[in-house]
Write a protein that holds these residues in place. Structure first.
Motif, PDB file in Angstrom:
ATOM      1  N   GLY A 356      -0.490  -6.746   5.018  1.00 62.14           N
ATOM      2  CA  GLY A 356      -1.210  -5.820   5.892  1.00 62.14           C
ATOM      3  C   GLY A 356      -2.096  -4.870   5.115  1.00 62.14           C
ATOM      4  N   ALA A 357      -1.545  -4.291   4.047  1.00 62.27           N
ATOM      5  CA  ALA A 357      -2.338  -3.352   3.239  1.00 62.27           C
ATOM      6  C   ALA A 357      -3.509  -4.057   2.569  1.00 62.27           C
ATOM      7  N   ALA A 358      -3.287  -5.280   2.093  1.00 63.00           N
ATOM      8  CA  ALA A 358      -4.364  -6.014   1.418  1.00 63.00           C
ATOM      9  C   ALA A 358      -5.495  -6.344   2.385  1.00 63.00           C
ATOM     10  N   ILE A 359      -5.145  -6.805   3.591  1.00 60.50           N
ATOM     11  CA  ILE A 359      -6.182  -7.144   4.576  1.00 60.50           C
ATOM     12  C   ILE A 359      -6.971  -5.913   4.979  1.00 60.50           C
ATOM     13  N   LEU A 360      -6.281  -4.801   5.235  1.00 61.92           N
ATOM     14  CA  LEU A 360      -6.981  -3.566   5.610  1.00 61.92           C
ATOM     15  C   LEU A 360      -7.857  -3.066   4.463  1.00 61.92           C
ATOM     16  N   ALA A 361      -7.349  -3.145   3.231  1.00 61.23           N
ATOM     17  CA  ALA A 361      -8.119  -2.660   2.087  1.00 61.23           C
ATOM     18  C   ALA A 361      -9.365  -3.509   1.864  1.00 61.23           C
ATOM     19  N   VAL A 362      -9.203  -4.832   1.908  1.00 59.18           N
ATOM     20  CA  VAL A 362     -10.365  -5.711   1.718  1.00 59.18           C
ATOM     21  C   VAL A 362     -11.375  -5.515   2.834  1.00 59.18           C
TER      22      VAL A 362
END
Length: 452
Positions: A356-362
């Motif tokens: 979740g954090a990776a998708i939001l950050a990207v």
């Protein structure tokens, strides 16, 4: 002379063949008796079932006295367990299941496999039992389905124990009450036949037993036999590896993340390749493990909601919903009542939070880069300030970025004045006086002319 020698050699060869057939050859000349040995360390799955069936066949064809299955398992698929038990009960040669080394266990599916062997043995410090059927995640299977499943598994264990002459009552308790016992208790309760520290001691003690193979009584004579190891084929090892629920789940998460990064940043190639490979490997595991389509759908929906959070102003609602779908989908990803297959919960929470954090950050970085003013090409001129080098009324020239450009403006700009680029139209810049509102100043200047 040569013919005489050839004749004597031929006679000697024939004599050796006849002696071999009559058993009169010295012990060192004849092949030593041997047993085959395999190691099962991990969950019970189709790859393990195939390996055991193949080992039984190879052992029978090669003339092995017996097959020793060294077992250490937390359980696994009921379908694979039934296949293994069927192979053990119908094996054409003695099969010894040895729960070892010390510290190992034959839980759940391992209990039935041990009970089904011609000779059941355990090393000191091992345990067996806890064969009660559970749902994915370890929860109790409730309702009518749970009752039917428990009754079936209990009768299955009872039938195996009765067939091998072992403790039927304990086999039922292992299912209905999750009974578990150590090696010493198992020997006392007639759950196993013997306790041994290692394979050599196992063969010596097993030589005192007589077992029934294909309807005939066979006295085991295994003491001093050579031990030959059989290994899984590469394809079997591969399937056994990806059939681990945690490995399959990890491949799914990495595959989704890799493809998302590639689609968000076309041209990176590496994340896309890794993501595609991981998803294909997960598809292979999908053919082995009992995947719950609802769980898989929730994971896909969760990813979609996280992606939508980047483009839609939802004040975090879509993001929270995406994380919730990921967690719920992961918890029910494996639909395996009675088999206990599930992803480790700590791995679920860590993987869901990371994904979740990776998708939001990207997504945030992509949106930010798209919103940033271009630095290259003519679009990079917008908002930049240059110097008028030829009077603009309404056409003229301006120097900007060390280059001379044709320019136009709705106001008159004199040589030496600063002008800001508003837009680029082909090879002409539309400008206005720097720091001003352009139109208002032009209007004020016109009024001054009228008053003069």
């Amino acid at each position: 002379m040569l013919r005489s020698f050839q004749a004597r050699a031929t006679i000697s060869t024939v004599a050796l063949i006849l002696l071999a057939g009559s058993g009169s050859l010295p012990a060192q000349t004849r092949s030593r008796p041997f047993v085959n040995h395999i190691i099962i360390d991990g969950t019970i799955n189709p790859a393990v079932a195939d390996f055991i069936a193949e080992s039984i066949q190879k052992s029978q064809q090669s003339g092995a006295l017996a097959l020793v299955v060294q077992l250490d398992t937390p359980g696994g698929l009921l379908s694979s367990t039934r296949q293994i038990v069927k192979d053990l009960l119908g094996a054409p040669l003695p099969v010894i299941v040895f729960v070892a080394p010390s510290g190992a266990g034959a839980a759940s599916a391992g209990t039935f496999i041990t009970l089904a062997a011609h000779v059941a043995a355990m090393a000191p410090g091992t345990n067996i039992g806890a064969a009660h059927p559970v749902a994915a995640g370890g929860e109790e299977v409730g309702g009518v389905m749970g009752e039917k499943l428990e009754n079936f598994v209990a009768s299955y264990g009872e039938a195996i124990a009765r067939r091998r002459g072992r403790n039927v009552e304990w086999a039922v308790e292992a299912v209905r009450k999750s009974a578990a016992i150590n090696a010493s208790e198992a020997l006392k309760l007639n759950v196993i036949d013997l306790i041994a520290d290692n394979v050599n001691e196992l063969l010596e003690k097993a030589s005192e037993l007589t077992v029934e193979v294909s309807g005939e009584k066979v006295a085991l004579d295994l003491a001093g036999a050579d031990v030959r190891s059989l290994e899984m084929r590469l394809s079997q090892r591969f399937i056994n590896f990806i059939a681990n629920p945690n490995i399959a789940y990890f491949l799914l998460i990495v595959g989704i993340l890799g493809l998302y990064i590639e689609l968000s940043n076309p041209g990176l190639i590496f994340p896309g390749v890794v993501g595609a490979i991981c998803l294909l490997l997960f598809a292979a595991a999908f053919q082995v493990l009992p995947i719950n389509y609802a769980g898989l759908g929730l994971i896909v929906l969760g990813v979609a909601l996280l992606v939508a959070e980047v483009f839609v102003t939802s004040f975090g609602v879509l993001g929270i919903g995406g994380i919730a779908c990921l967690v719920l989908g992961s918890l029910i990803l494996y639909d395996s009542p009675g088999e206990g297959l599930a992803v480790d919960r700590s791995m679920i929470f860590v993987a869901s939070a990371t994904l979740g954090a990776a998708i939001l950050a990207v997504g945030y970085l992509v949106m930010r880069s798209q919103a940033r003013k271009p630095l290259m090409g003519t679009a990079g001129f917008v908002g930049e300030t240059g110097e008028v080098i030829e009077r603009i009324a309404p056409l003229g020239k301006i120097r900007i970025h060390g280059e001379i450009w044709s320019a136009e403006s709705g106001e008159t700009l004199e040589i030496g004045e600063k002008a800001t680029v508003q837009k680029v139209e082909g090879l002409r810049l539309s400008v206005r006086r720097a720091g001003g509102t352009g139109r208002q100043k032009h209007g004020a200047r016109s009024m001054e002319r009228i008053e003069w």
